[in-house]
Design a protein around this motif. Sequence first.
Motif, mmCIF file in Angstrom:
data_model
loop_
_atom_site.group_PDB
_atom_site.id
_atom_site.type_symbol
_atom_site.label_atom_id
_atom_site.label_comp_id
_atom_site.label_asym_id
_atom_site.label_seq_id
_atom_site.Cartn_x
_atom_site.Cartn_y
_atom_site.Cartn_z
ATOM 1 N N TYR A 30 0.754 -1.169 0.061
ATOM 2 C CA TYR A 30 -0.060 0.115 0.077
ATOM 3 C C TYR A 30 0.752 1.256 -0.121
ATOM 4 C CZ TYR A 30 -3.704 -3.427 1.494
ATOM 5 O OH TYR A 30 -4.464 -4.424 1.485
ATOM 6 N N HIS A 34 -1.349 7.291 -4.074
ATOM 7 C CA HIS A 34 -2.974 7.060 -4.054
ATOM 8 C C HIS A 34 -3.843 6.589 -2.771
ATOM 9 C CE1 HIS A 34 -2.595 9.001 -7.522
ATOM 10 N NE2 HIS A 34 -2.453 8.065 -8.640
ATOM 11 N N THR A 35 -2.927 5.682 -2.069
ATOM 12 C CA THR A 35 -3.749 4.822 -0.937
ATOM 13 C C THR A 35 -3.720 5.664 0.142
ATOM 14 O OG1 THR A 35 -1.573 4.015 0.047
ATOM 15 C CG2 THR A 35 -2.884 2.779 -1.902
ATOM 16 N N ASP A 36 -3.230 6.890 0.203
ATOM 17 C CA ASP A 36 -3.581 7.822 1.309
ATOM 18 C C ASP A 36 -5.118 8.363 1.472
ATOM 19 O OD1 ASP A 36 -1.147 7.952 1.918
ATOM 20 O OD2 ASP A 36 -0.489 9.699 1.037
ATOM 21 N N VAL A 37 -5.811 8.149 0.346
ATOM 22 C CA VAL A 37 -7.194 8.470 0.676
ATOM 23 C C VAL A 37 -8.109 7.363 1.053
ATOM 24 C CG1 VAL A 37 -7.155 10.203 -1.195
ATOM 25 C CG2 VAL A 37 -7.729 8.001 -2.011
ATOM 26 N N TRP A 38 -7.592 5.980 0.956
ATOM 27 C CA TRP A 38 -8.171 4.991 1.525
ATOM 28 C C TRP A 38 -8.467 5.055 3.134
ATOM 29 C CZ3 TRP A 38 -5.745 0.268 -1.389
ATOM 30 C CH2 TRP A 38 -5.738 0.457 -2.934
ATOM 31 N N PRO A 39 -9.685 4.267 3.351
ATOM 32 C CA PRO A 39 -9.761 4.466 4.780
ATOM 33 C C PRO A 39 -8.745 3.969 5.802
ATOM 34 C CG PRO A 39 -11.691 3.249 3.874
ATOM 35 C CD PRO A 39 -10.530 3.403 2.867
ATOM 36 N N LYS A 46 -2.962 4.518 10.227
ATOM 37 C CA LYS A 46 -2.862 4.232 8.683
ATOM 38 C C LYS A 46 -2.586 2.928 8.179
ATOM 39 C CE LYS A 46 1.926 5.408 7.228
ATOM 40 N NZ LYS A 46 2.297 4.730 6.221
ATOM 41 N N ARG A 184 5.542 7.599 -0.096
ATOM 42 C CA ARG A 184 4.138 7.926 0.937
ATOM 43 C C ARG A 184 4.676 8.916 1.941
ATOM 44 N NH1 ARG A 184 -0.542 3.584 2.539
ATOM 45 N NH2 ARG A 184 -0.051 4.389 4.519
#
Length: 184
Positions: A30, A34-39, A46, A184
């Motif tokens: 991860y 772009h995974t920063d906007v995932w829950p 995180k 990230r």
Amino acid sequence: GNTFCQMYTVGLASYHFDGTAGDPLAYISYEHPHTDVWPALDNGEKVPDRVPFRNIEWDSVERIFKGDICWEELYNTTWMGEDMWHYEIKFDPRFMFIKSGTCTRSNSEEPHQFGRDLVYVNAALESVLRGIRETVTTTGEYLDVVRKWRQDGASGPTLDMLGEVSMRVLDNRAESMFDFNLYR
């Protein structure tokens, strides 16, 4: 090792397989921004950059990987209400795409199906195809390689991804379709 990604993006829940038969190493990455906007995990933290598979099984004859993502066991929390995911992944004969399989989540009725809900190709596909393109003498020979994927059981969505990459290589476009941006 091999890395399989969706949407041409490494680190966007991509699957990484390294190590040896006696010491397998497999994880989900991860690491893409772009995974920063995932829950977040259900405890508010995180999602870790790399989440290792547990209970790994590998059938080299059938090319089937089995493994679990154990959220509760590893992180003392759940993710989106799920405490474990069980994977069964079948690869094509050349390890260019995930042919079939499932991801069964602990609190979900229907498993996600590879080739339909989850479409993954090898992140090295482009470089492999460039190597093939350099060794064949005709476009027809190159396209025979592409046609073989259908015989190997690639689903329609998987064939779409494979086809986009193969056409880009055939057109000799320099820019890569794959995003390897892992910060990230």
